[in-house]
Design a protein around this motif. Structure first.
Motif, PDB file in Angstrom:
ATOM      1  N   GLY A  57       0.813  -1.205   0.000  1.00 32.52           N
ATOM      2  CA  GLY A  57       0.000   0.000   0.000  1.00 32.52           C
ATOM      3  C   GLY A  57       0.849   1.258   0.000  1.00 32.52           C
ATOM      4  N   LEU A  58       0.241   2.361   0.381  1.00 33.37           N
ATOM      5  CA  LEU A  58       0.951   3.650   0.387  1.00 33.37           C
ATOM      6  C   LEU A  58       1.971   3.741   1.520  1.00 33.37           C
ATOM      7  CD1 LEU A  58      -2.091   5.991  -0.386  1.00 33.37           C
ATOM      8  CD2 LEU A  58      -0.195   5.452  -1.930  1.00 33.37           C
ATOM      9  N   GLY A  59       1.771   2.963   2.575  1.00 34.21           N
ATOM     10  CA  GLY A  59       2.739   2.958   3.675  1.00 34.21           C
ATOM     11  C   GLY A  59       2.748   4.230   4.498  1.00 34.21           C
ATOM     12  N   LEU A  60       1.646   4.962   4.514  1.00 29.76           N
ATOM     13  CA  LEU A  60       1.570   6.183   5.326  1.00 29.76           C
ATOM     14  C   LEU A  60       1.368   5.849   6.803  1.00 29.76           C
ATOM     15  CD1 LEU A  60      -0.799   8.302   3.030  1.00 29.76           C
ATOM     16  CD2 LEU A  60       1.702   8.383   3.135  1.00 29.76           C
ATOM     17  N   LEU A  61       0.768   4.685   7.075  1.00 30.94           N
ATOM     18  CA  LEU A  61       0.539   4.212   8.437  1.00 30.94           C
ATOM     19  C   LEU A  61       1.049   2.787   8.551  1.00 30.94           C
ATOM     20  CD1 LEU A  61      -3.148   5.461   8.992  1.00 30.94           C
ATOM     21  CD2 LEU A  61      -1.047   6.557   9.813  1.00 30.94           C
ATOM     22  N   LYS A  62       1.414   2.386   9.764  1.00 33.02           N
ATOM     23  CA  LYS A  62       1.882   1.025   9.989  1.00 33.02           C
ATOM     24  C   LYS A  62       0.691   0.102  10.249  1.00 33.02           C
ATOM     25  CE  LYS A  62       6.481   2.133  11.732  1.00 33.02           C
ATOM     26  NZ  LYS A  62       7.435   1.990  12.854  1.00 33.02           N
ATOM     27  N   GLY A  63       0.667  -1.024   9.545  1.00 32.45           N
ATOM     28  CA  GLY A  63      -0.410  -1.978   9.730  1.00 32.45           C
ATOM     29  C   GLY A  63      -0.630  -2.795   8.477  1.00 32.45           C
ATOM     30  N   HIS A  64      -1.520  -3.772   8.593  1.00 27.96           N
ATOM     31  CA  HIS A  64      -1.773  -4.728   7.512  1.00 27.96           C
ATOM     32  C   HIS A  64      -3.279  -4.876   7.334  1.00 27.96           C
ATOM     33  CE1 HIS A  64      -1.369  -8.282   5.015  1.00 27.96           C
ATOM     34  NE2 HIS A  64      -2.124  -8.983   5.853  1.00 27.96           N
ATOM     35  N   ILE A  65      -3.725  -4.965   6.097  1.00 28.79           N
ATOM     36  CA  ILE A  65      -5.151  -5.134   5.795  1.00 28.79           C
ATOM     37  C   ILE A  65      -5.431  -6.611   5.553  1.00 28.79           C
ATOM     38  CG2 ILE A  65      -7.048  -4.483   4.273  1.00 28.79           C
ATOM     39  CD1 ILE A  65      -5.827  -2.157   5.948  1.00 28.79           C
ATOM     40  N   GLU A  66      -6.398  -7.142   6.299  1.00 19.21           N
ATOM     41  CA  GLU A  66      -6.754  -8.552   6.116  1.00 19.21           C
ATOM     42  C   GLU A  66      -8.259  -8.742   6.204  1.00 19.21           C
ATOM     43  OE1 GLU A  66      -6.038 -10.643  10.359  1.00 19.21           O
ATOM     44  OE2 GLU A  66      -4.214  -9.927   9.375  1.00 19.21           O
ATOM     45  N   ARG A  67      -8.703  -9.928   5.810  1.00 19.38           N
ATOM     46  CA  ARG A  67     -10.135 -10.210   5.747  1.00 19.38           C
ATOM     47  C   ARG A  67     -10.740 -10.289   7.145  1.00 19.38           C
ATOM     48  NH1 ARG A  67     -13.702 -11.542   1.848  1.00 19.38           N
ATOM     49  NH2 ARG A  67     -15.409 -12.963   2.329  1.00 19.38           N
ATOM     50  N   ILE A  68     -11.965  -9.804   7.258  1.00 15.96           N
ATOM     51  CA  ILE A  68     -12.708  -9.897   8.505  1.00 15.96           C
ATOM     52  C   ILE A  68     -12.868 -11.380   8.875  1.00 15.96           C
ATOM     53  CG2 ILE A  68     -15.009  -9.549   9.517  1.00 15.96           C
ATOM     54  CD1 ILE A  68     -15.209  -6.990   7.798  1.00 15.96           C
ATOM     55  N   PRO A  69     -12.734 -11.738  10.159  1.00 23.03           N
ATOM     56  CA  PRO A  69     -12.843 -13.148  10.565  1.00 23.03           C
ATOM     57  C   PRO A  69     -14.152 -13.786  10.110  1.00 23.03           C
ATOM     58  CG  PRO A  69     -12.084 -11.795  12.400  1.00 23.03           C
ATOM     59  CD  PRO A  69     -12.456 -10.849  11.297  1.00 23.03           C
ATOM     60  N   THR A  70     -14.070 -15.074   9.765  1.00 24.52           N
ATOM     61  CA  THR A  70     -15.246 -15.794   9.267  1.00 24.52           C
ATOM     62  C   THR A  70     -16.261 -16.112  10.362  1.00 24.52           C
ATOM     63  OG1 THR A  70     -14.025 -17.869   9.519  1.00 24.52           O
ATOM     64  CG2 THR A  70     -14.004 -16.842   7.345  1.00 24.52           C
ATOM     65  N   SER A  71     -15.944 -15.753  11.602  1.00 27.79           N
ATOM     66  CA  SER A  71     -16.891 -15.964  12.705  1.00 27.79           C
ATOM     67  C   SER A  71     -18.101 -15.036  12.597  1.00 27.79           C
ATOM     68  CB  SER A  71     -16.197 -15.732  14.050  1.00 27.79           C
ATOM     69  OG  SER A  71     -15.652 -14.416  14.112  1.00 27.79           O
ATOM     70  N   VAL A  72     -18.015 -14.022  11.731  1.00 27.92           N
ATOM     71  CA  VAL A  72     -19.127 -13.096  11.513  1.00 27.92           C
ATOM     72  C   VAL A  72     -19.441 -13.036  10.019  1.00 27.92           C
ATOM     73  CG1 VAL A  72     -18.762 -11.649  13.556  1.00 27.92           C
ATOM     74  CG2 VAL A  72     -17.495 -11.151  11.459  1.00 27.92           C
ATOM     75  N   LYS A  73     -20.602 -12.504   9.698  1.00 29.29           N
ATOM     76  CA  LYS A  73     -21.013 -12.389   8.300  1.00 29.29           C
ATOM     77  C   LYS A  73     -20.133 -11.378   7.564  1.00 29.29           C
ATOM     78  CE  LYS A  73     -25.071 -11.497   5.410  1.00 29.29           C
ATOM     79  NZ  LYS A  73     -26.495 -11.098   5.393  1.00 29.29           N
ATOM     80  N   VAL A  74     -19.685 -11.751   6.395  1.00 30.72           N
ATOM     81  CA  VAL A  74     -18.852 -10.879   5.554  1.00 30.72           C
ATOM     82  C   VAL A  74     -19.586 -10.669   4.228  1.00 30.72           C
ATOM     83  CG1 VAL A  74     -16.599 -10.611   4.452  1.00 30.72           C
ATOM     84  CG2 VAL A  74     -16.760 -11.810   6.646  1.00 30.72           C
ATOM     85  N   PRO A  75     -19.703  -9.418   3.768  1.00 29.75           N
ATOM     86  CA  PRO A  75     -19.114  -8.192   4.311  1.00 29.75           C
ATOM     87  C   PRO A  75     -19.827  -7.660   5.559  1.00 29.75           C
ATOM     88  CG  PRO A  75     -20.490  -7.654   2.417  1.00 29.75           C
ATOM     89  CD  PRO A  75     -20.450  -9.157   2.504  1.00 29.75           C
ATOM     90  N   HIS A  76     -19.108  -6.831   6.271  1.00 31.42           N
ATOM     91  CA  HIS A  76     -19.676  -6.058   7.376  1.00 31.42           C
ATOM     92  C   HIS A  76     -20.450  -4.912   6.730  1.00 31.42           C
ATOM     93  CE1 HIS A  76     -18.704  -2.999  10.830  1.00 31.42           C
ATOM     94  NE2 HIS A  76     -19.948  -3.432  10.901  1.00 31.42           N
ATOM     95  N   MET A  77     -21.761  -5.023   6.734  1.00 32.65           N
ATOM     96  CA  MET A  77     -22.583  -4.039   6.031  1.00 32.65           C
ATOM     97  C   MET A  77     -23.703  -3.549   6.937  1.00 32.65           C
ATOM     98  SD  MET A  77     -24.733  -4.482   2.459  1.00 32.65           S
ATOM     99  CE  MET A  77     -23.256  -4.846   1.528  1.00 32.65           C
ATOM    100  N   GLY A  78     -23.767  -2.228   7.108  1.00 24.73           N
ATOM    101  CA  GLY A  78     -24.840  -1.632   7.890  1.00 24.73           C
ATOM    102  C   GLY A  78     -24.308  -0.762   9.016  1.00 24.73           C
ATOM    103  N   TRP A  79     -25.187  -0.423   9.930  1.00 28.40           N
ATOM    104  CA  TRP A  79     -24.850   0.500  11.016  1.00 28.40           C
ATOM    105  C   TRP A  79     -24.181  -0.252  12.158  1.00 28.40           C
ATOM    106  CZ3 TRP A  79     -25.756   5.674  10.322  1.00 28.40           C
ATOM    107  CH2 TRP A  79     -26.569   6.017   9.233  1.00 28.40           C
ATOM    108  N   ASN A  80     -23.160   0.369  12.731  1.00 24.41           N
ATOM    109  CA  ASN A  80     -22.492  -0.197  13.896  1.00 24.41           C
ATOM    110  C   ASN A  80     -22.060   0.938  14.813  1.00 24.41           C
ATOM    111  OD1 ASN A  80     -21.283  -1.980  15.684  1.00 24.41           O
ATOM    112  ND2 ASN A  80     -20.142  -3.088  14.106  1.00 24.41           N
ATOM    113  N   THR A  81     -21.845   0.581  16.070  1.00 22.55           N
ATOM    114  CA  THR A  81     -21.528   1.580  17.097  1.00 22.55           C
ATOM    115  C   THR A  81     -20.044   1.894  17.129  1.00 22.55           C
ATOM    116  OG1 THR A  81     -23.245   0.520  18.418  1.00 22.55           O
ATOM    117  CG2 THR A  81     -21.903   2.170  19.512  1.00 22.55           C
ATOM    118  N   LEU A  82     -19.720   3.176  17.253  1.00 23.74           N
ATOM    119  CA  LEU A  82     -18.331   3.601  17.428  1.00 23.74           C
ATOM    120  C   LEU A  82     -17.969   3.641  18.907  1.00 23.74           C
ATOM    121  CD1 LEU A  82     -17.866   6.642  15.006  1.00 23.74           C
ATOM    122  CD2 LEU A  82     -16.957   4.341  14.733  1.00 23.74           C
TER     123      LEU A  82
END
Length: 202
Positions: A97-122
């Protein structure tokens, strides 16, 4: 003027409509001069990390973005746009990626429905300008994503949500701000966040 980086990502009209409603001048562009003369940048995103990085590189936008960020220009990444800030992603094969921040992008765990779609609490940390006038409790925003930022720097996380794992939802390091959700689809809360971004830097 905010330059919305144009690399073929969809769903830009709703973002532009919301910015215009907030009286935030904006232009969708990949023109280097316009981007360099802008007050701030927004990197939107819908789609694949790998495809997005290919398009950014093809138009030399990756280099322009990194140079402008290094020069102190504020940037807001939305959804995939936020994910592109990170070092690598395993979506569609390992991609840098662009490398502006440290971290890695990976798939959401299969223990929940994917994609994560809809409203969620911050779950918000206090004391950040980007979340000014945002309630600490019962704050909902709209998500649509199958991948998330993992192995990130904890001090970069301003807000998160729970979805199979703790998902970084708002991140910030200096002039770099990312939102995993879509503020332009998040009603009053999303509009306040975009207004805060404007007031922080413009």
């Amino acid at each position: 003027m905010i330059a919305i980086i144009d690399y073929g990502a969809g769903n830009i009209k709703s973002l532009q409509f919301t910015l215009s409603k907030l009286n935030i001048p904006n232009i969708l562009t990949q023109d280097e001069t316009i981007i360099r003369n802008s007050k701030a940048m927004i990197l939107p995103g819908v789609g694949s990390f790998q495809d997005a990085m290919e398009e950014l590189k093809k138009a030399n936008l990756d280099t322009i973005i990194k140079q402008e960020v290094e020069n102190g220009k504020p940037i807001l990444g939305i959804c995939l746009g936020m994910q592109l800030f990170y070092e690598t992603s395993n979506e569609g094969g390992n991609t840098v990626g662009l490398g502006l921040l440290k971290g890695h992008i990976e798939r959401i765990p299969t223990s929940v429905k994917v994609p994560h779609m809809g409203w969620n609490t911050l779950h918000l940390k206090q004391g950040y300008e980007i979340t000014s006038n945002i309630p600490v409790e019962d704050t909902y925003v709209y998500f649509v994503h199958s991948y998330y930022a993992n192995k990130v720097e904890e001090e970069d996380v301003v807000g998160s949500c729970t979805y199979g794992d703790e998902v970084p939802a708002i991140v910030q390091r200096d002039n770099i701000i990312g939102m995993q959700f879509h503020p332009e689809k998040s009603s009053v809360i999303g509009m306040q966040l975009l207004k805060n971004f404007k007031e922080m830097f413009l």
